[in-house]
Design a protein around this motif. Structure first.
Motif, PDB file in Angstrom:
ATOM      1  N   GLN A  39      33.763  32.322  71.843  1.00 31.17           N
ATOM      2  CA  GLN A  39      34.290  33.729  71.800  1.00 31.17           C
ATOM      3  C   GLN A  39      33.042  34.381  71.205  1.00 31.17           C
ATOM      4  OE1 GLN A  39      37.479  34.354  68.820  1.00 31.17           O
ATOM      5  NE2 GLN A  39      37.950  31.907  69.321  1.00 31.17           N
ATOM      6  N   MET A  40      33.435  35.790  71.116  1.00 26.32           N
ATOM      7  CA  MET A  40      32.206  36.581  70.574  1.00 26.32           C
ATOM      8  C   MET A  40      32.773  37.172  69.232  1.00 26.32           C
ATOM      9  SD  MET A  40      29.792  37.370  72.794  1.00 26.32           S
ATOM     10  CE  MET A  40      29.340  35.713  72.814  1.00 26.32           C
ATOM     11  N   GLY A  41      32.901  36.462  68.210  1.00 22.28           N
ATOM     12  CA  GLY A  41      33.431  36.778  67.017  1.00 22.28           C
ATOM     13  C   GLY A  41      34.516  37.730  67.047  1.00 22.28           C
ATOM     14  N   SER A  42      34.641  38.805  66.373  1.00 16.90           N
ATOM     15  CA  SER A  42      35.950  39.627  66.430  1.00 16.90           C
ATOM     16  C   SER A  42      35.743  40.632  67.406  1.00 16.90           C
ATOM     17  CB  SER A  42      36.217  40.142  64.932  1.00 16.90           C
ATOM     18  OG  SER A  42      34.898  40.761  64.633  1.00 16.90           O
ATOM     19  N   ILE A  43      34.733  40.500  68.395  1.00 19.32           N
ATOM     20  CA  ILE A  43      34.816  41.587  69.433  1.00 19.32           C
ATOM     21  C   ILE A  43      35.792  41.287  70.397  1.00 19.32           C
ATOM     22  CG2 ILE A  43      33.231  42.730  71.051  1.00 19.32           C
ATOM     23  CD1 ILE A  43      30.762  41.682  69.653  1.00 19.32           C
ATOM     24  N   GLY A 155      30.590  31.582  48.349  1.00 17.17           N
ATOM     25  CA  GLY A 155      29.442  31.937  49.557  1.00 17.17           C
ATOM     26  C   GLY A 155      29.925  33.493  49.893  1.00 17.17           C
ATOM     27  N   ILE A 156      28.814  34.254  50.297  1.00 18.76           N
ATOM     28  CA  ILE A 156      29.259  35.659  50.726  1.00 18.76           C
ATOM     29  C   ILE A 156      28.501  35.934  51.882  1.00 18.76           C
ATOM     30  CG2 ILE A 156      27.277  36.615  49.356  1.00 18.76           C
ATOM     31  CD1 ILE A 156      28.961  39.145  49.081  1.00 18.76           C
ATOM     32  N   THR A 157      29.317  36.517  53.003  1.00 17.67           N
ATOM     33  CA  THR A 157      28.703  36.866  54.007  1.00 17.67           C
ATOM     34  C   THR A 157      29.219  37.992  54.738  1.00 17.67           C
ATOM     35  OG1 THR A 157      28.636  36.452  56.753  1.00 17.67           O
ATOM     36  CG2 THR A 157      30.339  35.277  55.441  1.00 17.67           C
ATOM     37  N   ILE A 158      28.381  38.844  55.581  1.00 17.86           N
ATOM     38  CA  ILE A 158      28.973  40.164  56.114  1.00 17.86           C
ATOM     39  C   ILE A 158      30.001  40.139  57.128  1.00 17.86           C
ATOM     40  CG2 ILE A 158      26.947  40.490  57.654  1.00 17.86           C
ATOM     41  CD1 ILE A 158      27.784  43.209  55.177  1.00 17.86           C
ATOM     42  N   ASN A 159      30.002  39.021  57.712  1.00 18.86           N
ATOM     43  CA  ASN A 159      30.707  38.691  58.930  1.00 18.86           C
ATOM     44  C   ASN A 159      32.093  38.103  58.577  1.00 18.86           C
ATOM     45  OD1 ASN A 159      31.068  36.742  61.604  1.00 18.86           O
ATOM     46  ND2 ASN A 159      30.374  38.799  62.292  1.00 18.86           N
ATOM     47  N   GLU A 160      33.149  38.968  58.907  1.00 20.37           N
ATOM     48  CA  GLU A 160      34.314  38.408  58.931  1.00 20.37           C
ATOM     49  C   GLU A 160      34.735  37.098  59.581  1.00 20.37           C
ATOM     50  OE1 GLU A 160      37.211  41.040  57.319  1.00 20.37           O
ATOM     51  OE2 GLU A 160      37.952  39.128  56.998  1.00 20.37           O
ATOM     52  N   TYR A 161      34.162  37.230  60.936  1.00 22.25           N
ATOM     53  CA  TYR A 161      34.472  35.805  61.582  1.00 22.25           C
ATOM     54  C   TYR A 161      34.061  34.652  61.001  1.00 22.25           C
ATOM     55  CZ  TYR A 161      34.507  33.159  65.830  1.00 22.25           C
ATOM     56  OH  TYR A 161      34.941  32.075  66.726  1.00 22.25           O
TER      57      TYR A 161
END
Ligand SMILES: C=C(CC[C@@H](C)[C@H]1CC[C@H]2C3=CC[C@H]4[C@H](C)[C@@H](O)CC[C@]4(C)[C@H]3CC[C@]12C)C(C)C
Ligand SMILES: C[S@@+](CC[C@H](N)C(=O)[O-])C[C@H]1O[C@@H](n2cnc3c(N)ncnc32)[C@H](O)[C@@H]1O
Length: 363
Positions: A39-43, A155-161
């Motif tokens: 997939q393309m993450g949440s796009i 952990g921290i990430t900027i990306n919700e997916y």
């Protein structure tokens, strides 16, 4: 053989081949993500093209002006990048989004694990300690470090997916009681002061336009006396800004990896000291006797062609969203620039710094 039987035999053989390529072989290193799951993450599928050109528009303005004018847009740009690449990374590389020195007679997976466990050892991690993973991706390193040391990891990430992928992997690995994942910006973290015993970042802080912003935040959330290890992407002293081949490789790495601008090796310790850290150790882990980290990229050329073919077929069949092929081609190019960076020695993705927040640091 009858023409009809021949046709049926060919069709069955073709089907078996496609099945083997896509479902069985799956990827360069099978880790749970199959080609049919790309997939393309949440796009949304129909927005992939737009997002991909949006990604490229970041690099259109001249570098000098872009740096200052777009620093605040970087987290959104990095988020878009990871929506585009996360599934391809997982499918074609694994759950750890970083490099590691090759180890004689050991697999890539083992070499990756050793590189991650080194972090836990440097941090003197053990049960009862609470660690922060700064830019955690889908959590490959987090799970290895939690399992190896018995520590708890946030952990921290900027990306919700990635947050959703990491949580699902943590559950499947039976490590969800030890590993937690938060969506947020590592330059403004949603954690109280002095709330972690240790912290690490693996090939993640290179996405920050100003290293001070992320190192300053790590300093704030660490307890006094706490250790921080970072594996940094930097140019080495061999880099020459007047050599067009060097410039092309470094720009290629920046463009294909969502980097606002690579730093020089000597900037890292200087920034660490500026925000208040003591520098305990500093070493480029790519230097000999370490074996090359880029051979994994280079030796996979055949896999790239196979992957490219699989992706094209899946986009044609509309199983994978339109745009995956373009992103895959971009990554193929990037692999070439990274390999050149490694071979010429002008770039390293593993400049290691071990830092300590002074025991007497003011809160
Ligand atoms: C730390 C970062 C990411 C580092 C690496 C994990 C990725 C950098 C380049 C990526 C890849 C390049 C080629 C792809 C190939 C064409 C495809 O068929 C399969 C996946 C690749 C091998 C892909 C895998 C991940 C990388 C090696 C950055 C972003 C700071
Ligand atoms: C190359 S990946 C490395 C992931 C992980 N450390 C690993 O080795 O598997 C970089 C990570 O940094 C995260 N990242 C980049 N900029 C960020 C920001 N401003 N805030 C939080 N995370 C960020 C990305 O979302 C991604 O998860």
């Amino acid at each position: 053989m009858e023409p009809a039987t021949m046709a049926w035999t060919l069709a069955a053989a073709g089907f078996a081949l496609v099945y083997w390529f896509v479902w069985v072989m799956g990827a360069a290193e099978v880790q749970g993500k199959r080609a049919v799951d790309l997939q393309m993450g949440s796009i949304a599928d129909d927005k992939v093209g737009d997002r991909y050109s949006q990604y490229w528009s970041f690099f259109r303005s001249p570098k000098e002006t872009a740096a200052a004018a777009t620093a605040d847009k970087v987290p959104a740009f990095v988020d878009t990048f990871y929506n585009l690449v996360t599934d391809i990374y997982e499918w074609g590389w694994g759950q750890s989004f970083h490099f590691s020195p090759s180890l004689p007679g050991r697999s890539h997976r083992e070499a990756t694990r050793v590189h991650e466990e080194r972090v836990a050892d440097l941090l003197e991690a053990r049960p009862g300690k609470r660690l922060l993973d700064v830019g955690c991706g889908v959590g490959g390193p987090m799970r290895a470090i939690a399992a190896h040391s018995g520590s708890d990891v946030v952990g921290i990430t900027i990306n919700e997916y990635q947050v959703n992928r990491a949580r699902s992997h943590n559950r499947k690995a039976g490590l969800d009681a030890q590993c937690e994942v938060v969506c947020g910006n590592f330059m403004a973290m949603p954690f109280p002061d002095a709330s972690f015993d240790g912290a690490y970042s693996i090939e993640a802080t290179c996405h920050a336009p100003r290293l001070q912003d992320v190192y300053g935040e790590v300093f704030r959330v660490l307890k006094p006396g706490g250790l921080y290890v970072s594996y940094e992407w930097v140019t080495t002293p061999l880099y020459r800004a007047d050599d067009p081949e060097h410039v092309e490789a470094i720009h290629g790495i920046e463009r294909g990896d969502a980097l606002p601008g690579l730093r020089r090796q000597d900037e890292i310790a200087a920034v660490a000291k500026e925000v208040g850290f003591e520098v305990v150790k500093e070493l480029d882990l790519a230097l000999p006797p370490a074996l090359p980290w880029w051979t994994r990229l280079k030796m996979g050329r055949l896999s790239y062609w196979r992957n490219s073919l699989v992706i094209r077929a899946l986009t044609l069949l509309r199983v994978a969203p339109k745009g995956v092929s373009e992103v895959h081609e971009m990554l193929y190019e990037t692999a070439h620039h990274l390999t050149r960076g490694g071979e010429t020695g002008i770039f390293t993705p593993m400049h290691m710094v071990l830092l300590r927040k002074p025991a007497a640091a003011a809160e």
